[in-house]
Design an enzyme around this catalytic site. Structure first.
Site, PDB file in Angstrom:
ATOM      1  N   ASP A  65       0.863  -1.172   0.000  1.00 22.63           N
ATOM      2  CA  ASP A  65       0.000   0.000   0.000  1.00 22.63           C
ATOM      3  C   ASP A  65       0.907   1.231   0.000  1.00 22.63           C
ATOM      4  OD1 ASP A  65      -2.257   1.596   0.021  1.00 22.63           O
ATOM      5  OD2 ASP A  65      -3.247   0.455   1.590  1.00 22.63           O
ATOM      6  N   GLU A 110     -17.354   9.880   5.128  1.00 21.69           N
ATOM      7  CA  GLU A 110     -16.873   8.515   5.331  1.00 21.69           C
ATOM      8  C   GLU A 110     -15.941   8.183   4.179  1.00 21.69           C
ATOM      9  OE1 GLU A 110     -19.893   5.506   5.311  1.00 21.69           O
ATOM     10  OE2 GLU A 110     -20.902   6.273   3.536  1.00 21.69           O
TER      11      GLU A 110
END
Length: 724
Positions: free
Chosen positions: A238, A446
């Protein structure tokens, strides 16, 4: 070109490189090697629900909405469409020398993490909380994206491996502790399926540690991936996760040690810049040239499989494929299938001919942001819910509108009084025959840590409530007494107790994509029936869940919860009234079966299938009847419960599903194979094994839980299966 041939070509290419050139190719922004005729390549591409961050593209519903479709065929077709647009853009960009970020053919999608806690801000990037549903949709997406040609159409990536679902605020130093049983039962099955069944070309590691080891340098996870599952593709970190080794996880002292640890543990590609220290690590004897060579070979194998050196059958795909009419139609169809109808007292579908004035109210009514979720592309036209309704009604019905309130701030105009649009909302409601109230969230409330405006929670939600200003707007609209449909645009569980009590209908639209407004209008006015199912549990309260940082599955999701959900996983109404009225088991060898009785809340006939020496090759044939007045699609769901083993998941778990179209007053029949894994358990050692001889099998349009029965008035057909 098969993998063996691609690897041989990759080995030949890499053998001509210097050590420095090999090391340079392990970065996501790999530079050109001009002397070898190797162009630059940027590995970072996104395609969660359409080609993202690379300009114009068809924007499909966010992944959680695709999860709600329970439609593997649709998801596979979407992925194939995404790959077509990805190729179209790559062909056009690369022919003009544009090899920038997000413009390659390696897409870091899908996200098959388990949405284990509704607070997680990135949960809407996933297909939901269930490993089986996630694996089926994930496999379909990977196969669709990678294609069936001589070369890969695009390269998919399973992320984030593994045990990764918040909290976002501490992900860079957090250690996710999960038992071997939870790993084998919940966190790993989707990844295993993508590797073994779909042949996913890449796997991305997570930011956090997993049981003490950084996920991007975990010997345990790599043993599972490359050893047990036989993964042959490349592994990518990542972004800037390897830097966390020394800055946050503190498992290494510096960047050189971090680069060495990642390389030695099998991380081939660095999204970030820590592999700039790969050469130094090699010079200091921390990593061998052979290890660097192997990483480079794996990466060039992928490039060869994509046909980037010898050409591909996809090289002729034209840029005119981007947002082609059939692609936009597919996005609209996907949105229609994703909508979940939670409540309807008869108001829906709305009758156009009976309405003179309709009110469209709320901060998400005319919001483009509420259409797209995150990791999105750029649509040439965004059809908001308000626009979709206006376009659908034309001149026949007067549409009044009001934003009602800001998404979360206390006012919409800087110099105005608090809640400066409430009066307008009440006026619109009072003057309307019916109200469409559009509330919810968007990616600013979110989402991913660092990518949102939700700084107080780093992308995660602190509770299940809508922002206070929206709760006040709900009360204002409810006080008008007008027939009201709440359209919720969000990617996760929201407390809908007030809406369920005060509004006539509740419809979840998720983040429905660029065509979302057009789809919403068609569903609201009955052109098509809603048919989506919840891919996550809607809880009554966070009090019933463990701490956010607790990765134990006990009490989490429909498979382990002990109480009643506000709205259960697998639940969703249609405009029809479809029931499974009969079902039978068909098994290999000596299995015997009989037809079961009709599905009613009062009782069921049972079926017993005795199968001596079975391999559990079981299928269910279900008969469906639509006694309603509307044609509709319906999702038939099969759940299995092991009655004997103490190691079994506590509640019946999803084992098969299929979409079926049933005409009003009509019947249909469908056969669903049940995977053999449904008749296994996972031990405390994490090993899956056959155990137990008696199983309940439930066949219906929902879970077999009490809450679903309360909401639908119907129970699934109960069958019983026995094996020796």
């Amino acid at each position: 070109m098969n993998r063996k041939e691609a690897r041989k070509k990759a080995e030949q290419l890499v053998s001509r490189m210097t050590l420095e050139e090999k090391a340079s190719q392990l970065r996501y922004d790999a530079p050109a090697i001009k002397r070898l005729g190797i162009p630059a390549y940027n590995w970072w591409g996104e395609a969660l629900h359409g080609v993202a961050r690379a300009g114009q593209a068809t924007v499909f519903p966010q992944a959680i909405g695709l999860g709600a479709t329970f439609d593997t065929q649709l998801v596979g077709k979407i992925a194939d469409t995404v790959a077509t647009e990805g190729r179209a853009k790559y062909n056009a960009y690369s022919s003009r020398g544009d090899r920038d970020i997000y413009k390659g053919l390696t897409f870091w999608s899908p996200n098959v993490n388990i949405f284990r806690d509704p607070r997680w801000g990135r949960g809407h990037e996933t297909y939901g909380e269930d490993p089986y549903l996630t694996s089926r949709l994930g496999v379909a997406y990977v196969k669709g994206l990678q294609g069936t040609g001589e070369t890969l159409k695009a390269a998919a990536c399973a992320k984030h491996f593994a045990v990764h679902s918040g909290p976002e605020a501490i992900r860079h130093e957090f250690n996710a502790e999960a038992s071997a049983k939870d790993m084998g039962e919940t966190y790993l099955p989707a990844f295993e399926a993508l590797v073994k069944e779909a042949g996913v070309e890449a796997v991305m590691g997570a930011y956090n540690r997993v049981n003490g080891e950084p996920a991007c340098a975990s010997q345990a996870l790599q043993k599972q991936l490359r050893g047990d599952w036989g993964f042959k593709g490349h592994f990518v970190s990542d972004c800037w996760a390897i830097r966390d080794f020394h800055e946050n996880h503190l498992v290494t002292k510096n960047a050189t040690e971090s680069a060495a640890l990642a390389l030695n543990t099998g991380c081939d590609l660095n999204c970030g810049n820590t592999y700039l220290y790969a050469m130094k690590a090699c010079q200091e004897g921390l990593v061998s040239e052979e290890t660097i060579t192997e990483a480079a070979v794996r990466l060039f194998t992928t490039r060869c499989l994509l046909g980037l050196f010898d050409g591909s059958e996809y090289d002729s795909i034209s840029y005119l494929e981007v947002e082609a009419p059939d692609h936009l139609a597919l996005a609209e169809k996907a949105a229609e299938e994703s909508f979940v109808l939670l409540k309807n007292n008869g108001l829906l579908p709305l009758k156009k001919e009976q309405i003179k004035t309709i009110g469209v109210i709320g901060p998400n009514a005319d919001s483009r942001e509420a259409l797209i979720g995150n990791y999105h592309g750029t649509s040439s036209r965004y059809v908001t819910i308000q626009e979709g309704i206006e376009d659908y009604l034309g001149e026949d019905v007067r549409v009044l509108t009001s934003v009602g309130c800001d998404l979360f701030r206390e006012k919409t105009e800087g110099l105005a009084m608090v809640q400066d649009r409430l009066a307008e909302a009440r006026i619109v409601a009072d003057m309307s025959d019916a109200v469409i109230l559009c509330l919810g969230l968007d990616e600013t409330l979110e989402g991913e840590e660092g990518d949102t405006g939700n700084s107080y929670a780093s992308g995660d939600k602190k509770d299940l409530l809508l922002p206070e200003v929206q709760r006040e707007l709900m009360k204002t609209v409810a006080a008008s007494g007008r027939p009201t449909v709440l359209c919720l645009m969000a990617g996760s569980d929201i407390d809908l107790s007030y809406a369920a009590e005060h509004f006539d209908a509740v419809l979840i639209l998720w983040y429905p994509g660029g065509e979302g407004g057009r789809a919403a209008a068609r569903v609201l006015f009955g052109e098509v029936s809603p048919s989506g199912k919840l891919p996550v549990t809607f809880y009554n309260s966070l009090d019933e869940l463990p701490e956010f940082t607790d990765y134990s599955m006990q009490g989490r999701t429909y498979r382990y919860m002990t109480g009643k959900a506000q709205y259960p996983f697998g639940y969703g109404l249609t405009y029809g009234k479809v029931e499974v009225t009969g079902a039978k088991l068909e098994a290999s060898a000596a299995a015997q079966s009989i037809d079961s009785g009709a599905g009613t809340p009062e009782g069921k006939a049972e079926e017993i299938a005795d199968a001596a020496g079975q391999d559990d090759r079981i299928s269910v044939t279900a008969q469906l009847t639509n006694s309603g007045a509307y044609d509709t699609q319906e999702v038939v769901q099969v759940y299995v419960k092991n009655l004997d083993s103490p190691l079994a998941v506590p509640n019946p778990q999803l084992a098969a599903f299929a979409r079926v179209f049933v005409k009003a007053g009509g019947t249909a029949e469908v056969s669903l194979p049940i995977a053999a894994e449904a008749f296994t358990v996972v031990g405390e050692d994490g090993v899956r094994r056959k155990e137990g001889g008696t199983f309940e099998i439930f066949v219906g349009c929902s879970q077999p839980d009490e809450r679903s029965a309360e909401l639908t008035g119907v129970r699934p057909v109960r069958l019983e299966y026995r094996r020796d």
